[in-house]
Write a protein that holds these residues in place. Structure first.
Motif, mmCIF file in Angstrom:
data_model
loop_
_atom_site.group_PDB
_atom_site.id
_atom_site.type_symbol
_atom_site.label_atom_id
_atom_site.label_comp_id
_atom_site.label_asym_id
_atom_site.label_seq_id
_atom_site.Cartn_x
_atom_site.Cartn_y
_atom_site.Cartn_z
ATOM 1 N N ALA A 63 0.867 -1.183 0.000
ATOM 2 C CA ALA A 63 0.000 0.000 0.000
ATOM 3 C C ALA A 63 0.900 1.227 0.000
ATOM 4 O O ALA A 63 1.904 1.271 0.733
ATOM 5 N N ILE A 64 0.537 2.203 -0.830
ATOM 6 C CA ILE A 64 1.326 3.423 -0.945
ATOM 7 C C ILE A 64 0.412 4.622 -0.693
ATOM 8 O O ILE A 64 -0.620 4.768 -1.343
ATOM 9 N N GLU A 65 0.800 5.439 0.248
ATOM 10 C CA GLU A 65 0.085 6.676 0.523
ATOM 11 C C GLU A 65 0.902 7.841 -0.014
ATOM 12 O O GLU A 65 2.119 7.898 0.181
ATOM 13 N N VAL A 66 0.259 8.765 -0.687
ATOM 14 C CA VAL A 66 0.904 9.961 -1.229
ATOM 15 C C VAL A 66 0.456 11.150 -0.380
ATOM 16 O O VAL A 66 -0.738 11.370 -0.192
ATOM 17 N N GLU A 67 1.425 11.874 0.133
ATOM 18 C CA GLU A 67 1.122 13.020 0.983
ATOM 19 C C GLU A 67 1.644 14.305 0.366
ATOM 20 O O GLU A 67 2.576 14.282 -0.438
ATOM 21 N N THR A 68 1.036 15.396 0.756
ATOM 22 C CA THR A 68 1.516 16.730 0.415
ATOM 23 C C THR A 68 2.036 17.355 1.707
ATOM 24 O O THR A 68 1.825 16.808 2.794
ATOM 25 N N ALA A 69 2.683 18.475 1.598
ATOM 26 C CA ALA A 69 3.202 19.131 2.803
ATOM 27 C C ALA A 69 2.079 19.399 3.804
ATOM 28 O O ALA A 69 2.268 19.300 5.012
ATOM 29 N N ALA A 70 0.886 19.692 3.314
ATOM 30 C CA ALA A 70 -0.246 20.004 4.189
ATOM 31 C C ALA A 70 -0.845 18.782 4.868
ATOM 32 O O ALA A 70 -1.534 18.919 5.876
ATOM 33 N N THR A 71 -0.594 17.585 4.331
ATOM 34 C CA THR A 71 -1.250 16.399 4.908
ATOM 35 C C THR A 71 -0.339 15.547 5.779
ATOM 36 O O THR A 71 -0.808 14.585 6.382
ATOM 37 N N VAL A 72 0.930 15.869 5.872
ATOM 38 C CA VAL A 72 1.838 15.096 6.723
ATOM 39 C C VAL A 72 1.626 15.551 8.161
ATOM 40 O O VAL A 72 2.014 16.655 8.536
ATOM 41 N N SER A 73 0.978 14.705 8.964
ATOM 42 C CA SER A 73 0.683 15.070 10.349
ATOM 43 C C SER A 73 0.566 13.824 11.214
ATOM 44 O O SER A 73 0.373 12.715 10.716
ATOM 45 N N GLN A 74 0.662 14.026 12.504
ATOM 46 C CA GLN A 74 0.501 12.925 13.460
ATOM 47 C C GLN A 74 -0.899 12.323 13.336
ATOM 48 O O GLN A 74 -1.056 11.108 13.332
ATOM 49 N N SER A 75 -1.914 13.160 13.209
ATOM 50 C CA SER A 75 -3.281 12.633 13.112
ATOM 51 C C SER A 75 -3.469 11.838 11.826
ATOM 52 O O SER A 75 -4.153 10.812 11.811
ATOM 53 N N ARG A 76 -2.852 12.263 10.730
ATOM 54 C CA ARG A 76 -2.921 11.515 9.474
ATOM 55 C C ARG A 76 -2.268 10.144 9.654
ATOM 56 O O ARG A 76 -2.787 9.125 9.199
ATOM 57 N N ALA A 77 -1.122 10.131 10.309
ATOM 58 C CA ALA A 77 -0.428 8.866 10.567
ATOM 59 C C ALA A 77 -1.291 7.936 11.414
ATOM 60 O O ALA A 77 -1.385 6.740 11.130
ATOM 61 N N GLU A 78 -1.926 8.472 12.430
ATOM 62 C CA GLU A 78 -2.773 7.649 13.315
ATOM 63 C C GLU A 78 -4.023 7.148 12.604
ATOM 64 O O GLU A 78 -4.377 5.976 12.706
ATOM 65 N N GLN A 79 -4.712 8.044 11.904
ATOM 66 C CA GLN A 79 -6.014 7.711 11.330
ATOM 67 C C GLN A 79 -5.937 6.956 10.022
ATOM 68 O O GLN A 79 -6.830 6.179 9.701
ATOM 69 N N ARG A 80 -4.889 7.158 9.251
ATOM 70 C CA ARG A 80 -4.829 6.548 7.924
ATOM 71 C C ARG A 80 -3.665 5.568 7.777
ATOM 72 O O ARG A 80 -3.856 4.437 7.379
#
Length: 119
Positions: A63-80
């Motif tokens: 599985a590959i997740e693509v992030e932008t500068a705005a989406t790299v966050s602790q909550s993103r890591a936890e939730q997704r």
């Protein structure tokens, strides 16, 4: 080789990265994305940006997740990232320059094993 530029939007990066994987591994994986018009496959309650499936039995391999500068966050890591990473043999994150160390810290805190691609 497909060029991915830092100013590309999220969906363009997903498309280009998926195309690069398809071109470089034509028989190794069946590549699906969660972009409109593709056959998004849901795992762990969500559809990863890019999912590499075994072409024989459609089992998720990467599985590959693509992030932008705005989406790299602790909550993103936890939730997704955490649920997806726990549901596949390999998990990768595509990140913009300057965000890899931050993403690695989030993954370490959460016990996520991931490979990182910086674009």
């Amino acid at each position: 080789m497909v060029q991915i530029f830092p100013n590309d939007d999220h969906d363009t990066i997903v498309r280009k990265f998926a195309d690069m994987v398809r071109k470089n591994n034509p028989d190794l994986f069946r590549v699906v994305t969660n972009l409109p018009g593709d056959e998004a496959v849901e795992i762990a309650g969500t559809a990863p940006d890019i999912l590499l499936l075994n072409p024989e039995d459609s089992a998720p391999r990467v599985a590959i997740e693509v992030e932008t500068a705005a989406t790299v966050s602790q909550s993103r890591a936890e939730q997704r990232w955490l649920p997806i990473a726990g549901a596949v043999p390999k998990f990768q994150v595509v990140l913009p320059k300057g965000t890899v160390n931050r993403a690695k810290r989030y993954c370490k805190r959460l016990g996520i094993k991931a490979a990182f691609h910086e674009i």
